[in-house]
Motif scaffolding. Structure first.
Motif, mmCIF file in Angstrom:
data_model
loop_
_atom_site.group_PDB
_atom_site.id
_atom_site.type_symbol
_atom_site.label_atom_id
_atom_site.label_comp_id
_atom_site.label_asym_id
_atom_site.label_seq_id
_atom_site.Cartn_x
_atom_site.Cartn_y
_atom_site.Cartn_z
ATOM 1 N N ASP A 257 -24.556 -22.191 39.910
ATOM 2 C CA ASP A 257 -23.219 -21.776 40.342
ATOM 3 C C ASP A 257 -23.301 -20.690 41.412
ATOM 4 N N GLU B 104 -24.184 -22.389 44.659
ATOM 5 C CA GLU B 104 -23.076 -23.190 45.183
ATOM 6 C C GLU B 104 -21.936 -22.326 45.702
ATOM 7 N N LEU B 105 -21.686 -21.204 45.031
ATOM 8 C CA LEU B 105 -20.605 -20.305 45.433
ATOM 9 C C LEU B 105 -21.014 -19.355 46.559
ATOM 10 N N CYS C 174 -18.896 -12.511 46.994
ATOM 11 C CA CYS C 174 -18.784 -13.867 47.519
ATOM 12 C C CYS C 174 -18.830 -13.837 49.040
ATOM 13 N N ILE D 2 -15.884 -17.473 37.497
ATOM 14 C CA ILE D 2 -16.935 -16.596 38.014
ATOM 15 C C ILE D 2 -16.394 -15.744 39.155
ATOM 16 N N ARG E 176 -15.139 -23.269 35.710
ATOM 17 C CA ARG E 176 -16.145 -22.242 35.458
ATOM 18 C C ARG E 176 -16.412 -21.428 36.722
ATOM 19 N N GLN E 177 -16.548 -22.099 37.860
ATOM 20 C CA GLN E 177 -16.822 -21.387 39.095
ATOM 21 C C GLN E 177 -15.629 -20.537 39.526
ATOM 22 N N GLN E 178 -14.435 -21.018 39.280
ATOM 23 C CA GLN E 178 -13.241 -20.219 39.580
ATOM 24 C C GLN E 178 -13.229 -18.958 38.715
ATOM 25 N N THR F 291 -27.443 -22.782 34.495
ATOM 26 C CA THR F 291 -26.135 -23.190 35.028
ATOM 27 C C THR F 291 -25.589 -22.099 35.940
ATOM 28 N N ILE F 292 -25.696 -20.865 35.498
ATOM 29 C CA ILE F 292 -25.208 -19.729 36.291
ATOM 30 C C ILE F 292 -25.970 -19.651 37.612
ATOM 31 N N ARG G 28 -16.999 -27.733 35.847
ATOM 32 C CA ARG G 28 -17.652 -26.872 36.822
ATOM 33 C C ARG G 28 -16.643 -26.097 37.665
ATOM 34 N N ASN G 29 -15.618 -26.749 38.171
ATOM 35 C CA ASN G 29 -14.640 -26.061 39.028
ATOM 36 C C ASN G 29 -13.957 -24.903 38.296
#
Length: 149
Positions: free
Chosen positions: A44, A47-48, A64, A10, A6-8, A40-41, A3-4
């Motif tokens: 994310d 969360e982001l 962001c 993104i 993937r989010q990075q 999932t997106i 996850r980390n």
């Protein structure tokens, strides 16, 4: 991939490309060998604390909320001002009516203010419901939010 990572990725993608849909972001990640689904997106994005602002080449793009870029903060205030139609309250509840599709964007802006009197909020398509810690603080918070519009 985790996850980390993937989010990075993104955050990296939206900093260099105008991505305006979850599906488009999903395609970009899958192209980069991240095996993701739209669900999932969606998680994310929440969360982001991503939200949409006006794009240059596309109508909207993800940005962001935690960005160090002052222009992003300014755009978030502008989005709030432009999408909010009414702010009303009763007892310890504030109801913000927005233009269609902007309830969650308004919610992200209010959450970013980190007002200690706000217990929580729930966003819908065109409505943001805010729960305040007391009836006394409700008018104060509503008035403060009205200052942004």
């Amino acid at each position: 991939m985790h996850r980390n990572a993937r989010q990075q990725k993104i955050l990296e993608i939206i900093s260099v490309k105008e991505i305006d849909t979850q599906e488009e972001l999903c395609e970009e990640l899958n192209r980069l060998n991240f095996n993701v689904t739209q669900a999932t997106i969606s998680r994310d994005i929440k969360e982001l604390k991503l939200y949409k602002i006006s794009g240059t080449t596309k109508k909207y793009k993800y940005a962001c909320l935690e960005s160090d870029d002052d222009s992003v903060r300014g755009k978030m205030k502008t989005l709030f001002r432009e999408c909010v139609q009414t702010i009303s309250y009763a007892n310890n509840i504030i109801v913000i009516k927005t233009m269609r599709g902007n309830g969650s964007s308004a919610g992200m802006f209010v959450d970013s203010l980190q007002l200690k009197e706000i217990i929580g909020s729930v966003a819908g398509d065109d409505t943001l419901l805010i729960v305040v810690d007391s009836n006394e603080n409700t008018k104060l918070i509503a008035d403060r939010l009205k200052e942004y519009i």
